[in-house]
Design a protein around this motif. Structure first.
Motif, PDB file in Angstrom:
ATOM      1  N   GLN A 151       0.893  -1.150  -0.149  1.00 14.80           N
ATOM      2  CA  GLN A 151      -0.024   0.063   0.153  1.00 14.80           C
ATOM      3  C   GLN A 151       0.777   1.379  -0.039  1.00 14.80           C
ATOM      4  OE1 GLN A 151      -2.435  -0.420   3.550  1.00 14.80           O
ATOM      5  NE2 GLN A 151      -3.764  -1.886   2.493  1.00 14.80           N
ATOM      6  N   TYR A 152       2.010   1.457   0.830  1.00 15.80           N
ATOM      7  CA  TYR A 152       2.965   2.501   0.958  1.00 15.80           C
ATOM      8  C   TYR A 152       3.610   2.731  -0.352  1.00 15.80           C
ATOM      9  CZ  TYR A 152       6.387   5.717   2.266  1.00 15.80           C
ATOM     10  OH  TYR A 152       7.226   6.776   2.609  1.00 15.80           O
ATOM     11  N   LEU A 153       4.125   1.670  -0.874  1.00 15.28           N
ATOM     12  CA  LEU A 153       5.022   1.811  -2.234  1.00 15.28           C
ATOM     13  C   LEU A 153       4.240   2.041  -3.385  1.00 15.28           C
ATOM     14  CD1 LEU A 153       7.490  -1.214  -1.456  1.00 15.28           C
ATOM     15  CD2 LEU A 153       7.979   1.128  -1.290  1.00 15.28           C
ATOM     16  N   SER A 154       2.753   1.778  -3.387  1.00 18.64           N
ATOM     17  CA  SER A 154       1.959   1.865  -4.569  1.00 18.64           C
ATOM     18  C   SER A 154       1.277   3.520  -4.221  1.00 18.64           C
ATOM     19  CB  SER A 154       0.858   0.888  -4.616  1.00 18.64           C
ATOM     20  OG  SER A 154       0.143   0.857  -3.630  1.00 18.64           O
ATOM     21  N   GLY A 155       1.593   4.182  -3.416  1.00 16.17           N
ATOM     22  CA  GLY A 155       0.824   5.238  -3.116  1.00 16.17           C
ATOM     23  C   GLY A 155      -0.193   5.583  -2.353  1.00 16.17           C
ATOM     24  N   GLN A 156      -1.022   4.229  -2.089  1.00 19.67           N
ATOM     25  CA  GLN A 156      -2.282   4.121  -1.332  1.00 19.67           C
ATOM     26  C   GLN A 156      -2.254   4.763   0.176  1.00 19.67           C
ATOM     27  OE1 GLN A 156      -4.345   0.300  -1.907  1.00 19.67           O
ATOM     28  NE2 GLN A 156      -2.647   0.007  -3.291  1.00 19.67           N
ATOM     29  N   THR A 157      -1.015   5.032   0.746  1.00 23.72           N
ATOM     30  CA  THR A 157      -1.217   5.922   2.023  1.00 23.72           C
ATOM     31  C   THR A 157      -0.184   6.967   1.923  1.00 23.72           C
ATOM     32  OG1 THR A 157      -0.739   5.145   4.427  1.00 23.72           O
ATOM     33  CG2 THR A 157       0.750   4.375   2.792  1.00 23.72           C
ATOM     34  N   SER A 158      -0.243   7.944   2.769  1.00 22.23           N
ATOM     35  CA  SER A 158       0.799   9.194   2.581  1.00 22.23           C
ATOM     36  C   SER A 158       2.069   8.401   2.845  1.00 22.23           C
ATOM     37  CB  SER A 158       0.392   9.829   3.894  1.00 22.23           C
ATOM     38  OG  SER A 158       1.421  10.777   4.035  1.00 22.23           O
ATOM     39  N   LEU A 159       3.171   9.325   2.130  1.00 18.09           N
ATOM     40  CA  LEU A 159       4.619   9.090   2.084  1.00 18.09           C
ATOM     41  C   LEU A 159       5.105   9.269   3.563  1.00 18.09           C
ATOM     42  CD1 LEU A 159       5.743  10.550  -1.169  1.00 18.09           C
ATOM     43  CD2 LEU A 159       5.541   8.108  -0.494  1.00 18.09           C
ATOM     44  N   ASP A 160       4.324  10.314   4.208  1.00 18.10           N
ATOM     45  CA  ASP A 160       4.668  10.437   5.699  1.00 18.10           C
ATOM     46  C   ASP A 160       4.638   9.326   6.720  1.00 18.10           C
ATOM     47  OD1 ASP A 160       5.094  13.219   4.838  1.00 18.10           O
ATOM     48  OD2 ASP A 160       3.512  14.037   5.414  1.00 18.10           O
ATOM     49  N   ASN A 161       4.026   8.172   6.152  1.00 16.02           N
ATOM     50  CA  ASN A 161       3.692   7.231   7.103  1.00 16.02           C
ATOM     51  C   ASN A 161       4.954   6.132   7.065  1.00 16.02           C
ATOM     52  OD1 ASN A 161       1.151   8.259   7.850  1.00 16.02           O
ATOM     53  ND2 ASN A 161       0.092   6.934   6.465  1.00 16.02           N
ATOM     54  N   TRP A 162       5.856   6.642   6.436  1.00 12.37           N
ATOM     55  CA  TRP A 162       7.036   5.682   6.239  1.00 12.37           C
ATOM     56  C   TRP A 162       7.526   4.944   7.520  1.00 12.37           C
ATOM     57  CZ3 TRP A 162      11.985   6.354   8.704  1.00 12.37           C
ATOM     58  CH2 TRP A 162      12.110   7.493   8.934  1.00 12.37           C
ATOM     59  N   GLN A 163       7.371   5.580   8.882  1.00 11.07           N
ATOM     60  CA  GLN A 163       7.962   4.910  10.033  1.00 11.07           C
ATOM     61  C   GLN A 163       7.217   3.822  10.291  1.00 11.07           C
ATOM     62  OE1 GLN A 163       8.101   8.601  12.367  1.00 11.07           O
ATOM     63  NE2 GLN A 163      10.138   8.505  12.434  1.00 11.07           N
ATOM     64  N   GLN A 164       5.957   3.542   9.683  1.00 15.68           N
ATOM     65  CA  GLN A 164       5.174   2.347  10.015  1.00 15.68           C
ATOM     66  C   GLN A 164       5.594   1.133   9.299  1.00 15.68           C
ATOM     67  OE1 GLN A 164       0.961   3.205  10.065  1.00 15.68           O
ATOM     68  NE2 GLN A 164       1.071   5.229  10.460  1.00 15.68           N
ATOM     69  N   LEU A 165       6.367   1.435   8.185  1.00 12.85           N
ATOM     70  CA  LEU A 165       7.061   0.263   7.406  1.00 12.85           C
ATOM     71  C   LEU A 165       7.793  -0.662   8.316  1.00 12.85           C
ATOM     72  CD1 LEU A 165       8.037   1.952   3.941  1.00 12.85           C
ATOM     73  CD2 LEU A 165       6.401   0.116   4.349  1.00 12.85           C
ATOM     74  N   GLY A 166       7.703  -1.911   8.143  1.00 16.58           N
ATOM     75  CA  GLY A 166       8.738  -2.748   8.688  1.00 16.58           C
ATOM     76  C   GLY A 166       9.528  -3.242   7.539  1.00 16.58           C
ATOM     77  N   ILE A 167      10.900  -3.653   7.878  1.00 14.43           N
ATOM     78  CA  ILE A 167      11.991  -4.154   6.965  1.00 14.43           C
ATOM     79  C   ILE A 167      11.270  -5.664   6.363  1.00 14.43           C
ATOM     80  CG2 ILE A 167      13.143  -5.486   8.602  1.00 14.43           C
ATOM     81  CD1 ILE A 167      14.451  -3.372   5.810  1.00 14.43           C
ATOM     82  N   GLN A 168      10.621  -6.342   7.181  1.00 12.38           N
ATOM     83  CA  GLN A 168      10.068  -7.610   6.816  1.00 12.38           C
ATOM     84  C   GLN A 168       9.080  -7.182   5.443  1.00 12.38           C
ATOM     85  OE1 GLN A 168      11.032 -10.891   7.727  1.00 12.38           O
ATOM     86  NE2 GLN A 168      10.050 -11.057   5.613  1.00 12.38           N
ATOM     87  N   GLY A 169       8.204  -6.288   5.703  1.00 14.00           N
ATOM     88  CA  GLY A 169       7.311  -6.119   4.702  1.00 14.00           C
ATOM     89  C   GLY A 169       8.067  -5.616   3.309  1.00 14.00           C
TER      90      GLY A 169
END
Length: 337
Positions: A151-169
């Motif tokens: 969702q993040y990499l495809s632009g479905q959520t705000s780029l500011d939410n990057w801290q919610q990304l996990g290295i496993q994902g």
């Protein structure tokens, strides 16, 4: 009772299926035929690091949850597995578990197996890629972090939410990029995402094959980012030997092949050193560093079987500079002490 001499024999005796992954340089599967040759001491370990083979064995019985051993075994001067330590590990496992490594473990057995001298703990990003590869190759679902990463990499959520990304994902996306057409999303990452996300993506991409379009985009970023970020992007090009070589040439022209980039090339982009010109560029840059650094890095890369003969030939090359000749002389002096 039949004598068990290799890990393959032990796992076969227990009626398990298994796969082997190198975790020393890049996380990658080792072909089973190649692993049998390594175990039979018929071939050197292909990806040595600091005199050791660092690999994971994943094994299972039918529909059971897989078991994992992370093993670090010493290599001899020819790059072959040291059989004494391997035998010691097998004996220890048999003493703890009998001949079935998949049986349930007591607390005492878990402690006994967890404290052996041949284990190691991979880095966080290597563990993430390893987990993603194993899940994919065993036909299992990706981790729970995968959906948000997509969702993040495809632009479905705000780029500011990057801290919610996990290295496993991120690792799951990179491993499944071709299977689920994530390449365009990863390219977009290098156009829009914060540098922290780009760096995390690079850490995962360095272990997998990447499509040419994505490699070209990373190469453009490598030329644009500050010097202290360049090694991160160069590592991500590890599977694209041609672009790795082009990048090394460009970095040399800019006189930017310092210690961090030299270590990066040795650890991740070593396939680029199969080219005669790139190997000469690398050694000349290495010779500009302190003698101890030259000795340490040269010893590491000359142990890689595919580079050993070309590197040894460079020691006798009449075309080398005076600086490289001096560094090689210092290397021989250190070896003779």
């Amino acid at each position: 009772m039949t004598q068990i001499n290799t890990l393959s024999e032990f796992l076969a005796t227990a009626n398990t299926q298994f796969q082997v992954y190198d975790l020393g340089r890049r996380v990658q599967s080792i072909d089973m035929m190649a692993f049998h040759q390594i175990e039979e001491l018929q071939a050197p370990y292909p990806y040595p690091i600091q005199g050791h083979a660092q690999f994971a064995i994943v094994f299972w019985q039918e529909s059971q949850t897989p078991y994992i051993w992370f093993l670090k075994l010493p290599l001899d001067e020819r790059g072959l597995l040291s059989p004494a330590q391997r035998t010691q590990f097998i004996k220890m496992v048999i003493e703890a578990l009998g001949r079935d490594p998949t049986q349930p473990l007591s607390d005492e057995q878990q402690e006994q197996l967890g404290n052996h001298p041949f284990t190691f703990k991979p880095s966080q990003e290597k563990l993430a890629i390893f987990n993603a590869l194993v899940r994919q190759q065993l036909g299992q679902q990706a981790s729970s972090q995968y959906e948000f990463a997509v969702q993040y990499l495809s632009g479905q959520t705000s780029l500011d939410n990057w801290q919610q990304l996990g290295i496993q994902g991120i690792a799951d996306v990179c491993v499944r990029a071709k299977q689920f057409d994530h390449t365009e999303q990863l390219i977009q990452c290098f156009d829009l995402a914060p540098v922290e996300v780009q760096a995390a993506v690079c850490q995962c991409l360095e272990h997998v094959y990447i499509e040419p379009e994505l490699a070209k985009r990373i190469y453009r970023s490598l030329n644009l980012v500050p010097n202290d970020h360049k090694s991160t992007y160069l590592r991500a090009l590890a599977s694209n030997v041609e672009l790795s070589q082009t990048a090394i040439k460009e970095l040399d022209k800019q006189d930017k092949l310092g210690q961090e980039l030299l270590i990066t090339i040795a650890a991740r982009n070593w396939l680029a050193l199969k080219d005669d010109q790139i190997r000469k560029i690398y050694l000349e840059a290495l010779a500009k560093q302190p003698q101890g650094f030259f000795n340490q890095v040269f010893a590491d890369i000359v142990a890689i079987p595919s580079l050993r003969n070309p590197l040894l030939a460079e020691l006798r090359s009449p075309e080398r500079s005076n600086q490289l000749s001096t560094a090689i002389g210092g290397l021989f002096k250190a070896l003779s002490q």
